[in-house]
Design a protein around this motif. Structure first.
Motif, PDB file in Angstrom:
ATOM      1  N   GLY A 223      13.049  -5.133 -58.301  1.00 51.79           N
ATOM      2  CA  GLY A 223      12.610  -4.828 -56.945  1.00 51.79           C
ATOM      3  C   GLY A 223      13.429  -5.617 -55.948  1.00 51.79           C
ATOM      4  O   GLY A 223      13.655  -6.814 -56.136  1.00 51.79           O
ATOM      5  N   ASP A 224      13.869  -4.975 -54.874  1.00 47.42           N
ATOM      6  CA  ASP A 224      14.752  -5.687 -53.947  1.00 47.42           C
ATOM      7  C   ASP A 224      14.012  -6.632 -53.009  1.00 47.42           C
ATOM      8  O   ASP A 224      14.648  -7.358 -52.225  1.00 47.42           O
ATOM      9  N   GLN A 225      12.675  -6.674 -53.090  1.00 49.18           N
ATOM     10  CA  GLN A 225      11.895  -7.642 -52.315  1.00 49.18           C
ATOM     11  C   GLN A 225      11.187  -8.640 -53.227  1.00 49.18           C
ATOM     12  O   GLN A 225      10.180  -9.234 -52.842  1.00 49.18           O
ATOM     13  N   ASP A 226      11.734  -8.851 -54.402  1.00 49.06           N
ATOM     14  CA  ASP A 226      11.134  -9.753 -55.393  1.00 49.06           C
ATOM     15  C   ASP A 226      11.179 -11.195 -54.875  1.00 49.06           C
ATOM     16  O   ASP A 226      12.260 -11.751 -54.674  1.00 49.06           O
ATOM     17  N   PRO A 227      10.014 -11.847 -54.674  1.00 50.55           N
ATOM     18  CA  PRO A 227      10.013 -13.229 -54.185  1.00 50.55           C
ATOM     19  C   PRO A 227      10.110 -14.264 -55.298  1.00 50.55           C
ATOM     20  O   PRO A 227      10.265 -15.455 -55.032  1.00 50.55           O
ATOM     21  N   THR A 228      10.024 -13.819 -56.550  1.00 50.87           N
ATOM     22  CA  THR A 228       9.975 -14.742 -57.683  1.00 50.87           C
ATOM     23  C   THR A 228      11.327 -14.863 -58.374  1.00 50.87           C
ATOM     24  O   THR A 228      11.813 -15.972 -58.628  1.00 50.87           O
ATOM     25  N   CYS A 229      11.929 -13.746 -58.699  1.00 50.21           N
ATOM     26  CA  CYS A 229      13.264 -13.708 -59.293  1.00 50.21           C
ATOM     27  C   CYS A 229      14.175 -12.987 -58.305  1.00 50.21           C
ATOM     28  O   CYS A 229      14.043 -11.781 -58.108  1.00 50.21           O
ATOM     29  N   GLN A 230      15.067 -13.731 -57.693  1.00 41.90           N
ATOM     30  CA  GLN A 230      15.832 -13.189 -56.581  1.00 41.90           C
ATOM     31  C   GLN A 230      16.686 -11.987 -56.994  1.00 41.90           C
ATOM     32  O   GLN A 230      17.416 -12.029 -57.983  1.00 41.90           O
ATOM     33  N   TYR A 231      16.574 -10.929 -56.201  1.00 36.16           N
ATOM     34  CA  TYR A 231      17.341  -9.715 -56.436  1.00 36.16           C
ATOM     35  C   TYR A 231      18.839  -9.997 -56.455  1.00 36.16           C
ATOM     36  O   TYR A 231      19.583  -9.457 -57.288  1.00 36.16           O
ATOM     37  N   SER A 232      19.302 -10.883 -55.580  1.00 36.25           N
ATOM     38  CA  SER A 232      20.735 -11.184 -55.499  1.00 36.25           C
ATOM     39  C   SER A 232      21.254 -11.807 -56.785  1.00 36.25           C
ATOM     40  O   SER A 232      22.415 -11.603 -57.165  1.00 36.25           O
ATOM     41  N   SER A 233      20.414 -12.554 -57.482  1.00 38.26           N
ATOM     42  CA  SER A 233      20.841 -13.173 -58.728  1.00 38.26           C
ATOM     43  C   SER A 233      21.015 -12.125 -59.820  1.00 38.26           C
ATOM     44  O   SER A 233      21.978 -12.171 -60.599  1.00 38.26           O
ATOM     45  N   ALA A 234      20.096 -11.159 -59.869  1.00 37.17           N
ATOM     46  CA  ALA A 234      20.253 -10.066 -60.832  1.00 37.17           C
ATOM     47  C   ALA A 234      21.484  -9.228 -60.515  1.00 37.17           C
ATOM     48  O   ALA A 234      22.189  -8.757 -61.421  1.00 37.17           O
ATOM     49  N   ARG A 235      21.759  -9.042 -59.227  1.00 37.41           N
ATOM     50  CA  ARG A 235      22.956  -8.299 -58.849  1.00 37.41           C
ATOM     51  C   ARG A 235      24.222  -9.031 -59.316  1.00 37.41           C
ATOM     52  O   ARG A 235      25.183  -8.401 -59.752  1.00 37.41           O
ATOM     53  N   GLN A 236      24.210 -10.347 -59.211  1.00 40.87           N
ATOM     54  CA  GLN A 236      25.356 -11.109 -59.694  1.00 40.87           C
ATOM     55  C   GLN A 236      25.525 -10.929 -61.192  1.00 40.87           C
ATOM     56  O   GLN A 236      26.642 -10.731 -61.685  1.00 40.87           O
ATOM     57  N   ALA A 237      24.414 -11.000 -61.931  1.00 40.94           N
ATOM     58  CA  ALA A 237      24.476 -10.811 -63.383  1.00 40.94           C
ATOM     59  C   ALA A 237      25.035  -9.438 -63.718  1.00 40.94           C
ATOM     60  O   ALA A 237      25.848  -9.287 -64.645  1.00 40.94           O
ATOM     61  N   TYR A 238      24.614  -8.420 -62.970  1.00 38.29           N
ATOM     62  CA  TYR A 238      25.105  -7.060 -63.191  1.00 38.29           C
ATOM     63  C   TYR A 238      26.612  -6.974 -62.948  1.00 38.29           C
ATOM     64  O   TYR A 238      27.356  -6.377 -63.743  1.00 38.29           O
TER      65      TYR A 238
END
Length: 445
Positions: A223-238
């Motif tokens: 979810g792009d409004q995730d307050p727990t696991c930042q969306y930007s961090s998952a995007r970096q992993a991707y």
């Protein structure tokens, strides 16, 4: 490798623990089974519990599997296994959760024809103190590897109902949410498991650099409004992973609405199940459904995918001869060991593709293993030909010297690659100036 991209979690997953007590099983070496065709029907679901462990860590694991009976009901303890050979897809729960609380993601896999081992992690499950460091120190990723080994061993465990029903040739799948998603990503990065052929981290953060030992199809769901696991961090992993890969974004969603029934749940499950069908059953029809699976009628999802492996860039074949000792740089032990300038002649281990990137930047790909040379540990470690993709650690600036030689300056730390004293030490990016040990003659062919 050290990881500096960490996000603390404060999630308590809901869900009651079902009371299930069955039996343990002894481990054995898995024997190959015939890979199966993708099922065309739904299955009823059975569940068995195994009292496993890794050292002192208790790993109670409930395995959900295709069973005989009428589809659509709750899992039946010890139900007979359905006819067939089924791939394994492990699932890791989030903080404060357990396999039962993640039924919306576990049951659809078993119904679709997967055997789903779901461990109860000893320090992050419901009723525990919530030691999230077990994710950051790798304990949970290593737990999953143990569970995978134990599950594969059931295929040849005399008397176990799953014996002969497990596909041990197609690789395994892994998935998980939140801390479980981080556990899943850890298996692709800092604590790699080369058996993994497919992975779906839900709501994860980036746990490190991709391992060259894992070749998995990876789907991120977030979810792009995730307050727990930042969306930007998952995007970096991707962005760091090679294709095949995909990213399903739930726009406006927070940490877990799309997991449970309701907000985009249908898109989540359809995409996730078809990703595993494509990856583990080689079901190309499932692959072709992915875009439609992920699309919401209310346009609250975004689907990105690169489903075909990228063709590696081409480069000039060269050998590098050190000016310090007139010896060629070698990808020692077929690329498994650090590079050393120690060979009098150039053979397969001494040849590299010099790949031109942009603005004078280059990468070196060893011909012996088709891996890129990496300035390990952000340049503080020796150079090793061990990476499947090019990032900052694999990028070097080419410097043309006045004597016709070249030098290589690592992008990650802006230091020159050196062969050390007299060229006898493993290559490392550690020098601020250019001398004979930092100079190389390029020999074509």
């Amino acid at each position: 490798m050290a990881m500096n991209r960490r996000t603390l979690l404060r999630l308590g997953a809901a869900g009651a623990v079902a009371a299930v007590h069955l039996h343990g099983a002894t481990a054995a070496t898995a024997a190959p089974s015939a890979s199966a065709a993708a099922p065309t029907q739904r299955f009823a679901i059975g569940v068995r519990e195994y009292a496993w462990s890794r050292g002192s860590r208790r790993l109670t694991t409930r395995i959900f599997y295709p069973a005989t009976g009428t589809p659509g009901g709750a899992p039946v303890v010890n139900a007979p296994v359905a006819d067939g050979v089924f791939p394994i897809c492990e699932f890791s729960h989030g903080l404060g959760g357990n396999p039962e609380s993640y039924a919306p993601l576990i049951r659809p896999l078993a119904e679709a024809g997967f055997v789903v081992p779901a461990p109860v992690f000893p320090t992050t499950s419901s009723g525990t103190s919530g030691n999230i460091q077990d994710v950051y120190n790798g304990n949970q990723s290593m737990d999953v590897s143990q569970v995978i080994s134990n599950t594969l061993a059931l295929n040849t465990t005399a008397g176990d109902p799953l014996a002969g029903h497990l596909d041990t040739r197609s690789g395994v799948g892994v998935a998980g949410h939140s801390l479980g998603g981080m556990t899943t990503h850890g298996l692709l990065t800092a604590w790699p498991d080369s058996r993994i052929a497919a992975a779906v981290p839900f709501a994860c953060v980036d746990m490190g650099n991709p391992s060259s030992t894992v070749a998995a199809k990876v789907l991120f769901v977030h979810g792009d409004q995730d307050p727990t696991c930042q969306y930007s961090s998952a995007r970096q992993a991707y962005s760091e992973l090679p294709a095949p890969k995909a990213f399903l974004t739930h726009r406006g969603a927070r940490h877990d609405e799309y997991i449970w029934s309701g907000y985009n749940h249908t898109q989540t499950v359809a995409t996730y199940v078809d990703w595993m069908r494509w990856s583990l059953y080689a079901d190309t029809a499932a692959r072709d459904r992915l875009s439609a699976d992920a699309t919401s009628n209310t346009t609250t999802t975004t689907w990105e995918a690169v489903l075909t492996p990228s063709s590696p860039p081409t480069g000039t074949v060269v050998s590098l001869r050190s000016r310090a000792n007139n010896q060629y740089v070698c990808a020692e032990n077929a690329g498994a060991n650090p590079l050393v300038a120690n060979r009098a002649t150039a053979g397969d281990w001494e040849r590299f593709d010099l790949v031109e990137l942009s603005e004078g930047a280059v990468a070196l790909r060893a011909r012996v293993n088709s891996r890129y040379v990496c300035a390990e540990n952000a340049g503080s470690g020796s150079l090793v030909a061990n990476r499947t993709t090019v990032g900052p650690w694999e990028t070097f600036q080419r410097v043309n010297n006045s004597d016709g030689t070249i030098s290589l300056r690592a992008q990650i730390n802006n230091l020159y690659v050196t062969t050390g004293t007299n060229g006898t030490s493993p290559l490392v990016a550690s020098r601020t100036t250019i001398g004979p040990s930092e100079s190389f003659t390029l020999v074509n062919g």
